[in-house]
Design an enzyme around this catalytic site. Structure first.
Site, PDB file in Angstrom:
ATOM      1  N   HIS A 261       0.828  -1.219   0.000  1.00 19.95           N
ATOM      2  CA  HIS A 261       0.000   0.000   0.000  1.00 19.95           C
ATOM      3  C   HIS A 261       0.859   1.264   0.000  1.00 19.95           C
ATOM      4  O   HIS A 261       1.852   1.357   0.716  1.00 19.95           O
ATOM      5  CB  HIS A 261      -0.859   0.024   1.277  1.00 19.95           C
ATOM      6  CG  HIS A 261      -2.254  -0.465   1.057  1.00 19.95           C
ATOM      7  ND1 HIS A 261      -3.029  -0.972   2.079  1.00 19.95           N
ATOM      8  CD2 HIS A 261      -3.035  -0.530  -0.040  1.00 19.95           C
ATOM      9  CE1 HIS A 261      -4.210  -1.330   1.614  1.00 19.95           C
ATOM     10  NE2 HIS A 261      -4.241  -1.071   0.332  1.00 19.95           N
ATOM     11  N   GLU A 262       0.421   2.250  -0.756  1.00 20.06           N
ATOM     12  CA  GLU A 262       1.002   3.604  -0.733  1.00 20.06           C
ATOM     13  C   GLU A 262       2.504   3.629  -0.997  1.00 20.06           C
ATOM     14  O   GLU A 262       3.246   4.370  -0.371  1.00 20.06           O
ATOM     15  CB  GLU A 262       0.691   4.307   0.595  1.00 20.06           C
ATOM     16  CG  GLU A 262      -0.772   4.468   0.860  1.00 20.06           C
ATOM     17  CD  GLU A 262      -1.529   5.028  -0.338  1.00 20.06           C
ATOM     18  OE1 GLU A 262      -0.992   5.932  -0.995  1.00 20.06           O
ATOM     19  OE2 GLU A 262      -2.632   4.545  -0.628  1.00 20.06           O
TER      20      GLU A 262
END
Length: 606
Positions: free
Chosen positions: A445-446
């Site tokens: 994620h991210e």
């Protein structure tokens, strides 16, 4: 003396959260800043207590149900678990969407430091349910920061009120993490809007059936924009747009759902904009500044992912601790009498080793995130421009660490929670396997761990001539002095100071290589650099906790339970500083020598 554990999973330790807020940090001192003048320790406690109760009593019981029954995609719509229809309004009612925002937009202007640790309880209880809140708050904040008054009234206000949700829509199938290759197009249209066409993928919360609308904060290229990231602009694209006072379809189509191993309660979707040529989006901020604007939400999301990492490791650690205290099995090695009652497995040294490692990862990670949030509060609201600038440098430096350490080491902590449970941990009848599945996504994620390493070494530590790195060194020096005055073993501070000097010298060498044009040499071991800096930063936070624990013991105001808490902190600090901090030296040597085995590998050699 035998250890005891709570009857039900507390998600996080209340005592540790209060310790981080009020003994390691002096969060109440933030109330001296005008932005937080209406708050006090009492208002902080009220917010924390309401969040804790909701997380434990309402949210946590829904986790297993939502993990077992993911959202479904049928008839062109996403259908979330029916529980979300009741949960989302209650999450909104807690004031979570705008808790840290100004009163002008309906917020409570709460310090991010307090909000972050409170939200960790919700993430530990049911991270997917909370994610709808986190994404919506971040999307609304983007419009608050860069949108026109019309956008704020039309799109931001319904998100902050909980009527609509929001997402960030960056990734495209052909581009992945390479945002320079985004192809989504924006063509100027009537009434100040743009017609949008293109595809996005892995959009968390990209559709749902518990609010009227979803607003996608999207990167796209205005016709004629230059290639690369300089040509990206930011657009707000509602799934349904307002026309004549009512919501109508905005030509945003869900084309597929990703079947995930974890985070099952929130859908991850593929979206198409403008299949029918009638998708309208509105420019947010300046044309060509889309990525710069989006970094606000991306950095907030990175902190949120780090908190998810800590929370997911924490709930599993609390579960493992309770299991170890209550599961009788075997006897100590020197106890030969088979008629003797079996011991709780927490009395076996290797189980205590696994629990202590989990504790150091969870509480070290939480302390790192609390510090990052503290600097963010000061960066936004500090008393002087100089104070704000310095805090901003530290936030920028700590963000990739605060995202990566809890994700990577949190996964290790989750594997240890499974191991403590033995064969039961490998079964779906027990929850540690589910939390292990959830945790893995946090390193993706991210921005993957590799991307975070490139950001840390290639940008953050060398920015402004190394000003952030110097500020970090000053923070370490202040912590070492605090620990010395508190009576912490001086050798701990000396080891931290030496490791910090070694890392600063290495950074100068690598930065010089980059300045000389050898960027490959500079970044060759960026993943190892991320590892060594993470270990160093968490050692800094453990020394701060050791200092606060010694100060607590010297006050002598708490009973046996309080003394046990502080002694546990000192043992955990000893563990990290003795077993992990020495690894910094080995990793410094690896980065310095430029060992080239994997960069020398050719595809055919694999």
């Amino acid at each position: 003396m035998p250890m005891t554990a709570p009857a039900s999973n507390p998600l996080l330790s209340d005592r540790d959260v209060d310790f981080q807020l009020h003994e390691v940090l002096d969060t109440e001192s933030l109330c001296r800043l005008p932005a937080f003048a209406d708050h006090s320790r009492e208002t902080f406690t009220l917010f924390l207590d309401s969040t804790r109760r909701f997380a434990r009593d309402v949210l946590a019981p829904t986790y297993r149900l939502m993990d077992a029954e993911p959202p479904s995609f049928r008839d062109g719509r996403v259908h979330t678990h029916p529980l979300m229809r009741a949960l989302y309004p209650q999450l909104v009612e807690l004031g979570l969407l705008s808790a840290t925002r100004p009163v002008e937009v309906g917020g409570q202007q709460l310090p991010l430091t307090v909000y972050s640790l409170a939200s960790a309880y919700l993430m530990a209880a049911n991270l997917s349910a909370y994610a709808f809140i986190g994404l919506t708050a971040g999307a609304a904040h983007l419009i608050e920061a860069f949108g026109t008054p019309w956008l704020k009234d039309t799109l931001m206000a319904p998100m902050y009120s909980g009527e609509w949700t929001g997402t960030m829509a960056l990734t495209e199938p052909q581009a992945g993490s390479s945002l320079a290759d985004v192809r989504t197009r924006a063509t100027p249209a009537e009434h100040g809007s743009y017609r949008i066409s293109g595809s996005k993928i892995f959009i968390s919360g990209g559709d749902q059936d518990f609010t009227q609308n979803v607003v996608h904060l999207t990167l796209a290229r205005v016709d004629g924009a230059p290639p690369g990231t300089r040509g990206l602009s930011l657009f707000a694209i509602p799934a349904r747009r307002l026309e004549g006072g009512r919501l109508v379809d905005n030509d945003v189509r869900v084309t597929g759902a990703i079947h995930k191993i974890g985070w099952k309660g929130i859908p991850s979707l593929a979206l198409n904009y403008g299949e029918g040529g009638d998708c309208h989006g509105w420019l947010v901020g300046q044309e060509g500044k889309g990525l710069t604007h989006m970094f606000q939400m991306m950095n907030e999301a990175r902190i949120m992912v780090g908190l998810n990492g800590v929370a997911t490791a924490s709930v599993a650690y609390q579960e493992a601790l309770a299991y170890a205290c209550n599961r009788p099995q075997g006897r100590l090695a020197w106890e030969k009498d088979a008629a003797r009652p079996q011991r709780p497995i927490v009395e076996h040294a290797d189980v205590r080793r696994m629990l202590l490692r989990q504790k150091t990862i969870v509480e070290g990670g939480l302390s790192l995130l609390a510090a990052a949030a503290w600097y963010a509060d000061v960066a936004a609201h500090g008393a002087t421009p100089e104070e704000r600038e310095r805090a901003g440098l530290l936030v920028d430096l700590l963000t990739p660490l605060a995202k990566t350490f809890p994700a990577e080491k949190g996964f290790e902590a989750n594997t240890l929670a499974v191991q403590v449970h033995g064969g039961y941990g490998y079964s779906t009848e027990y929850l540690p396997e589910a939390w292990l599945r959830d945790q893995k996504l946090n390193s993706i994620h991210e921005g993957t761990t590799g991307i975070q390493g490139l950001d840390l070494l290639g940008r953050k530590v060398v920015a402004a001539g190394g000003a952030a790195l110097r500020a970090f060194g000053e923070e370490v020096d202040a912590t070492v002095e605090r620990a010395r005055q508190a009576g912490v073993d001086p050798a701990w501070g000396e080891a931290l100071e030496k490791a910090t000097r070694d890392v600063m010298e290495l950074t100068l060498e690598l930065g010089a290589a980059g300045m000389a044009g050898d960027v490959e040499r500079m970044l060759r071991h960026s993943a190892d650099y991320m590892e060594l800096f993470s270990v160093l930063a968490v050692a800094w936070r453990w020394l701060a906790q050791a200092a606060a624990a010694r100060e607590g013991l010297s006050r002598g105001l708490e009973g046996q339970e309080g003394r046990d808490f502080y002694e546990g902190k000192l043992a955990a600090a000893q563990y990290w500083l003795h077993t992990e901090l020495p690894r910094v030296g080995l990793l410094v040597t690896l980065c310095r020598t430029g060992e080239d085995s994997y960069t020398r590998m050719k595809p055919g050699w694999f």
